[in-house]
Write a protein that holds these residues in place. Structure first.
Motif, short mmCIF file in Angstrom:
data_model
loop_
_atom_site.label_atom_id
_atom_site.label_comp_id
_atom_site.label_asym_id
_atom_site.label_seq_id
_atom_site.Cartn_x
_atom_site.Cartn_y
_atom_site.Cartn_z
N PRO A 57 -67.21 12.89 3.12
CA PRO A 57 -68.54 13.24 1.73
C PRO A 57 -68.62 14.04 1.14
O PRO A 57 -69.14 14.51 0.17
N ARG A 58 -67.03 14.62 0.24
CA ARG A 58 -66.90 15.05 -0.33
C ARG A 58 -67.07 14.80 -1.62
O ARG A 58 -66.84 13.49 -2.00
N THR A 59 -67.67 15.35 -2.65
CA THR A 59 -67.50 14.80 -3.81
C THR A 59 -66.73 14.57 -4.66
O THR A 59 -65.48 14.67 -4.45
N PRO A 60 -66.51 12.90 -4.64
CA PRO A 60 -64.94 12.27 -5.52
C PRO A 60 -65.25 13.33 -7.48
O PRO A 60 -65.91 13.27 -7.77
N ASP A 61 -64.59 12.91 -7.73
CA ASP A 61 -64.08 14.11 -9.05
C ASP A 61 -64.05 13.40 -9.63
O ASP A 61 -62.16 12.18 -10.34
N ALA A 62 -64.37 13.60 -10.73
CA ALA A 62 -64.55 12.25 -12.14
C ALA A 62 -63.91 13.38 -13.49
O ALA A 62 -64.17 14.07 -13.52
N ARG A 63 -63.03 13.03 -13.71
CA ARG A 63 -62.48 14.11 -15.16
C ARG A 63 -61.98 12.63 -16.02
O ARG A 63 -60.92 12.26 -16.04
N PHE A 64 -63.42 13.09 -17.56
CA PHE A 64 -62.81 11.92 -18.35
C PHE A 64 -61.65 13.04 -19.65
O PHE A 64 -62.13 14.72 -20.38
N LEU A 65 -60.56 12.65 -19.74
CA LEU A 65 -59.87 13.47 -20.86
C LEU A 65 -59.46 12.69 -21.95
O LEU A 65 -59.35 10.85 -22.43
N LYS A 66 -59.33 13.60 -22.94
CA LYS A 66 -58.94 12.27 -24.19
C LYS A 66 -57.41 12.07 -24.05
O LYS A 66 -56.56 12.46 -23.95
N CYS A 67 -56.89 10.88 -25.19
CA CYS A 67 -55.99 10.05 -25.00
C CYS A 67 -54.94 10.86 -25.84
O CYS A 67 -55.54 11.61 -26.72
N GLY A 68 -53.25 11.12 -25.50
CA GLY A 68 -53.22 11.83 -25.92
C GLY A 68 -52.03 11.01 -26.59
O GLY A 68 -50.79 10.20 -25.77
N GLY A 69 -50.55 11.27 -27.89
CA GLY A 69 -50.06 11.14 -27.88
C GLY A 69 -48.76 11.31 -27.96
O GLY A 69 -48.84 12.62 -26.56
N LYS A 70 -47.22 10.71 -27.69
CA LYS A 70 -46.45 11.04 -27.38
C LYS A 70 -45.97 13.12 -27.88
O LYS A 70 -44.93 13.03 -27.39
N ASN A 71 -46.11 12.84 -29.36
CA ASN A 71 -46.14 14.30 -29.86
C ASN A 71 -47.52 15.43 -29.37
O ASN A 71 -47.26 15.89 -30.06
N GLY A 72 -48.07 14.91 -28.52
CA GLY A 72 -49.06 15.79 -28.55
C GLY A 72 -50.68 15.70 -28.86
O GLY A 72 -51.88 16.16 -29.18
#
Length: 172
Positions: A57-72
């Protein structure tokens, strides 16, 4: 851990500078935020059902993040990664059995198991991580169960770097 795997897969391992440049600018998979979240929800619900329990019953956690390159570095074209988690309540003594079933399902669907650990009584727990053979979502399943308690198994799904339909992919 999965984010690091995604970054390495997206950026490539050991390849020539020419191949790295081509891989860096290869078209990203296209999916909307809603489409990615729906895919993750349906997938975790199906996994939960396969071990005989519904997503809790706990609400699923959905997080959208920006894609990062290997140097940030980050792009400005709306590309994203979805990190999605759902939980399944299941008796401690069934965690390792559940891990075996989930492993079989993932392998049957073409996933490569990258991490696998399970421990026996009194503390049954498991870690199972899988990646798709060709593009797709990364899967992480884990639990820590002490006999007599009724803990949860976490079903985690991380998308590769994707871009929404209609967005123009930038090249760097």
């Amino acid at each position: 851990m999965l984010a690091a795997t995604i970054a390495m897969t997206t950026l490539g391992g050991c390849m020539s500078d020419e191949k790295k440049e081509a891989a860096k600018n290869a078209p990203l998979p296209r999916m909307s935020h809603e489409g990615a979240q729906t895919w993750a929800r349906n997938f975790t619900e199906r996994l939960a059902k396969s071990i005989g329990e519904p997503v809790g019953p706990r609400t699923p956690d959905a997080r959208f993040l920006k894609c990062g390159g290997k140097n940030g570095e980050t792009a400005t074209d709306d590309r994203f990664i979805l990190m999605y988690s759902a939980w399944v309540k299941i008796p401690a003594e069934r965690h390792n059995e559940a891990a075996r079933k989930l492993r079989k399902i993932l392998v049957d669907e073409g996933y490569t198991i990258t991490t696998e650990r399970s421990y026996k009584a009194p503390k049954q727990s498991m870690i199972l991580e899988a990646r798709p053979k060709k593009g797709g979502f990364f899967i992480a399943i884990q639990s820590a169960a002490v006999k007599g308690e009724f803990p949860e198994i976490t079903l985690g799904v991380d998308s590769p770097c994707m871009i929404p339909p209609g967005a123009t992919q930038s090249h760097q």
